[in-house]
Scaffold this active site. Structure first.
Site, PDB file in Angstrom:
ATOM      1  N   SER A  84       0.816  -1.217   0.000  1.00  0.00           N
ATOM      2  CA  SER A  84       0.000   0.000   0.000  1.00  0.00           C
ATOM      3  C   SER A  84       0.843   1.258   0.000  1.00  0.00           C
ATOM      4  O   SER A  84       0.296   2.356   0.098  1.00  0.00           O
ATOM      5  CB  SER A  84      -0.904  -0.011   1.234  1.00  0.00           C
ATOM      6  OG  SER A  84      -0.121  -0.266   2.379  1.00  0.00           O
ATOM      7  N   THR A 191      -2.024   3.257   4.045  1.00  0.00           N
ATOM      8  CA  THR A 191      -1.098   4.394   4.057  1.00  0.00           C
ATOM      9  C   THR A 191      -0.264   4.452   5.322  1.00  0.00           C
ATOM     10  O   THR A 191      -0.773   4.183   6.402  1.00  0.00           O
ATOM     11  CB  THR A 191      -1.970   5.684   4.019  1.00  0.00           C
ATOM     12  OG1 THR A 191      -2.693   5.682   2.800  1.00  0.00           O
ATOM     13  CG2 THR A 191      -1.150   6.943   4.140  1.00  0.00           C
ATOM     14  N   THR A 209       1.635   6.912   0.225  1.00  0.00           N
ATOM     15  CA  THR A 209       0.714   5.823  -0.086  1.00  0.00           C
ATOM     16  C   THR A 209       0.698   5.500  -1.584  1.00  0.00           C
ATOM     17  O   THR A 209       1.017   6.360  -2.409  1.00  0.00           O
ATOM     18  CB  THR A 209      -0.722   6.225   0.338  1.00  0.00           C
ATOM     19  OG1 THR A 209      -1.584   5.115   0.241  1.00  0.00           O
ATOM     20  CG2 THR A 209      -1.284   7.351  -0.516  1.00  0.00           C
ATOM     21  N   ARG A 219      -6.755   8.814 -10.196  1.00  0.00           N
ATOM     22  CA  ARG A 219      -7.389   9.042  -8.881  1.00  0.00           C
ATOM     23  C   ARG A 219      -6.314   9.451  -7.856  1.00  0.00           C
ATOM     24  O   ARG A 219      -5.274   8.831  -7.728  1.00  0.00           O
ATOM     25  CB  ARG A 219      -8.106   7.770  -8.424  1.00  0.00           C
ATOM     26  CG  ARG A 219      -8.839   7.916  -7.084  1.00  0.00           C
ATOM     27  CD  ARG A 219      -8.010   7.451  -5.900  1.00  0.00           C
ATOM     28  NE  ARG A 219      -8.727   7.530  -4.640  1.00  0.00           N
ATOM     29  CZ  ARG A 219      -8.147   7.344  -3.458  1.00  0.00           C
ATOM     30  NH1 ARG A 219      -6.881   7.049  -3.378  1.00  0.00           N
ATOM     31  NH2 ARG A 219      -8.846   7.446  -2.347  1.00  0.00           N
ATOM     32  N   VAL A 220      -6.610  10.525  -7.130  1.00  0.00           N
ATOM     33  CA  VAL A 220      -5.731  10.973  -6.055  1.00  0.00           C
ATOM     34  C   VAL A 220      -6.541  10.981  -4.773  1.00  0.00           C
ATOM     35  O   VAL A 220      -7.696  11.417  -4.766  1.00  0.00           O
ATOM     36  CB  VAL A 220      -5.171  12.386  -6.371  1.00  0.00           C
ATOM     37  CG1 VAL A 220      -4.462  12.982  -5.171  1.00  0.00           C
ATOM     38  CG2 VAL A 220      -4.230  12.332  -7.570  1.00  0.00           C
ATOM     39  N   ASP A 222      -6.503  11.461  -0.249  1.00  0.00           N
ATOM     40  CA  ASP A 222      -6.303  12.535   0.726  1.00  0.00           C
ATOM     41  C   ASP A 222      -4.826  12.771   1.063  1.00  0.00           C
ATOM     42  O   ASP A 222      -4.444  13.866   1.468  1.00  0.00           O
ATOM     43  CB  ASP A 222      -7.041  12.195   2.023  1.00  0.00           C
ATOM     44  CG  ASP A 222      -6.594  10.849   2.593  1.00  0.00           C
ATOM     45  OD1 ASP A 222      -6.523   9.860   1.826  1.00  0.00           O
ATOM     46  OD2 ASP A 222      -6.295  10.780   3.804  1.00  0.00           O
ATOM     47  N   THR A 242      -5.851   7.851   7.422  1.00  0.00           N
ATOM     48  CA  THR A 242      -5.771   6.692   6.544  1.00  0.00           C
ATOM     49  C   THR A 242      -7.188   6.200   6.272  1.00  0.00           C
ATOM     50  O   THR A 242      -8.125   6.595   6.958  1.00  0.00           O
ATOM     51  CB  THR A 242      -4.886   5.594   7.164  1.00  0.00           C
ATOM     52  OG1 THR A 242      -4.798   4.489   6.265  1.00  0.00           O
ATOM     53  CG2 THR A 242      -5.435   5.099   8.491  1.00  0.00           C
ATOM     54  N   GLY A 243      -7.316   5.352   5.271  1.00  0.00           N
ATOM     55  CA  GLY A 243      -8.652   4.855   4.922  1.00  0.00           C
ATOM     56  C   GLY A 243      -9.148   5.494   3.642  1.00  0.00           C
ATOM     57  O   GLY A 243      -8.359   5.961   2.823  1.00  0.00           O
ATOM     58  N   GLY A 245      -9.897   7.876   1.277  1.00  0.00           N
ATOM     59  CA  GLY A 245      -9.490   9.272   1.183  1.00  0.00           C
ATOM     60  C   GLY A 245     -10.597  10.229   0.808  1.00  0.00           C
ATOM     61  O   GLY A 245     -10.591  11.392   1.223  1.00  0.00           O
TER      62      GLY A 245
HETATM   63  N1  ASP Z   1      -6.071   7.290   2.376  1.00  0.00           N
HETATM   64  C1  ASP Z   1      -5.496   6.593   1.263  1.00  0.00           C
HETATM   65  C2  ASP Z   1      -6.192   7.025  -0.002  1.00  0.00           C
HETATM   66  O1  ASP Z   1      -7.408   7.180  -0.004  1.00  0.00           O
HETATM   67  C3  ASP Z   1      -5.573   5.100   1.351  1.00  0.00           C
HETATM   68  C4  ASP Z   1      -5.422   4.467   2.696  1.00  0.00           C
HETATM   69  O2  ASP Z   1      -4.983   5.051   3.657  1.00  0.00           O
HETATM   70  O3  ASP Z   1      -5.780   3.294   2.798  1.00  0.00           O
HETATM   71  O4  ASP Z   1      -5.528   7.144  -0.995  1.00  0.00           O
END
Ligand code: ASP
Length: 329
Positions: A84, A191, A209, A219-220, A222, A242-243, A245
């Site tokens: 990741s 991330t 990340t 795609r971008v 957060d 994280t998670g 975005g």
């Molecule tokens: N936050 C990151 C994104 O959306 C991915 C992640 O943290 O899992 O790109």
């Protein structure tokens, strides 16, 4: 005749000062709570443990807090087994590994790159953007050209394992981002965001990340957006996310957590309040994961997530430990 909109804005202007509690009007309240021992390092997920150790080593050897956060997150960036971040990150749905990263220091300066290919350490390119250009964010081909000009090496980031996972995904090629896609046993995921406060109380953060696995091209998330995936205010503290975005972007999550801390909340309360903002504003919250971690200038830490399963690593008082975050669901 006064129309409704004018009436509302006139009423708002007249009543604003009285309506907003005094605490929320203050620009800089003293940051609350007892805090913990300094220095402190906090980072997302299990891959935070080796990252924290690398960052602490930099501080112990007399490096700056900015050097510490950069070197900390370079560890998972260079690890091909972490799918990741950086080398070995899962590609987009067309098979291209595109990376996002950001860094922010105690002086309020920040730099980011988004959708950059072929560079193992995008956080170091982000730092170059911050220090050697008048800009904050470079994207795509421009970011790559800048990195090459700066002497970074062009490499193939798609490892055999990541290629295999992408080919497996291609069989159905169902475009449906899901919570913790990579959360299979014995696999690292997500991330790396890492925050540090040195013993003088100076604060910095970095975030890097490969984003959502098998995302649409371009795609971008957060992570490279200052205020969303990362924010540092040396008078208050720092936050990273994280998670999914998109949920963090729509609520400008890391900036929000810092502002909650500025107005007197502890890092834990502030992370919870920012997750609650997502719950109240974004109905899609039920389907996705978001996790925040925060530290204030006094060395107090906190973390909270939407869904269970988020953990973070804290290095403080000579101990580097993983903590399971509490979650809303
Ligand atoms: N936050 C990151 C994104 O959306 C991915 C992640 O943290 O899992 O790109």
């Amino acid at each position: 005749m006064i129309n409704r909109r004018k009436f509302i804005s006139a009423a708002a202007a007249a009543g604003m000062a009285g309506l907003i509690p005094k605490s929320l009007r203050s620009v800089n309240l003293p940051v609350s709570r007892a805090g913990g021992e300094l220095p402190v390092i906090i980072s997302t997920w299990k891959h935070g443990l080796p990252s924290n150790a690398a960052a602490m080593k930099v501080l112990k050897e007399g490096g700056s807090v900015l050097d510490a956060v950069e070197h900390g997150v370079r560890v998972p960036e260079g690890d091909p087994d972490i799918h990741s971040v950086g080398l070995g990150g899962y590609p987009d749905r067309d098979g291209r590994v595109t990376l996002d990263a950001s860094i922010m220091g105690p002086d309020g300066n920040a730099g980011s790159v988004a959708c950059i290919e072929h560079i193992v350490h995008p956080v170091s390119v982000a730092r170059k953007v911050m220090e050697d250009t008048p800009h904050e964010l470079l994207v795509g081909k421009g970011a790559l050209l800048f990195a090459l000009e700066q002497g970074f090496k062009q490499e193939n980031l798609l490892t055999p394992a990541a290629e295999k996972a992408w080919k497996k995904w291609l069989v159905k090629a169902k475009y449906e981002p899901v919570i913790n896609w990579e959360n299979e046993p014995n696999k690292y995921h997500d991330t790396i965001g890492l925050l540090a406060v040195d013993k003088k109380g100076d604060v910095a953060g970095a975030c890097t990340t490969s984003g959502m696995a098998f995302k649409m091209s371009g795609r971008v998330g957060d992570s490279p957006i200052i205020g969303a995936g990362l924010f540092v205010d040396n008078e208050v503290g720092a936050v990273t996310a994280t998670g999914m975005g998109e949920l963090v972007l729509k609520t400008l999550g890391s900036f929000l957590v810092v502002e909650f801390m500025r107005n007197g909340m502890s890092p834990q309360q502030a992370c919870e309040a920012a997750v609650m903002r997502i719950v109240h504003k974004l109905p899609e919250n039920k389907k996705f994961q978001v996790g925040y971690i925060a530290v204030n200038k006094n060395g107090e830490t906190g973390g909270y997530s939407l869904q269970p399963g988020f953990d973070y690593a804290v290095y403080q008082d000579g101990e580097n430990k993983l903590t399971d975050a509490k979650s809303y669901y």
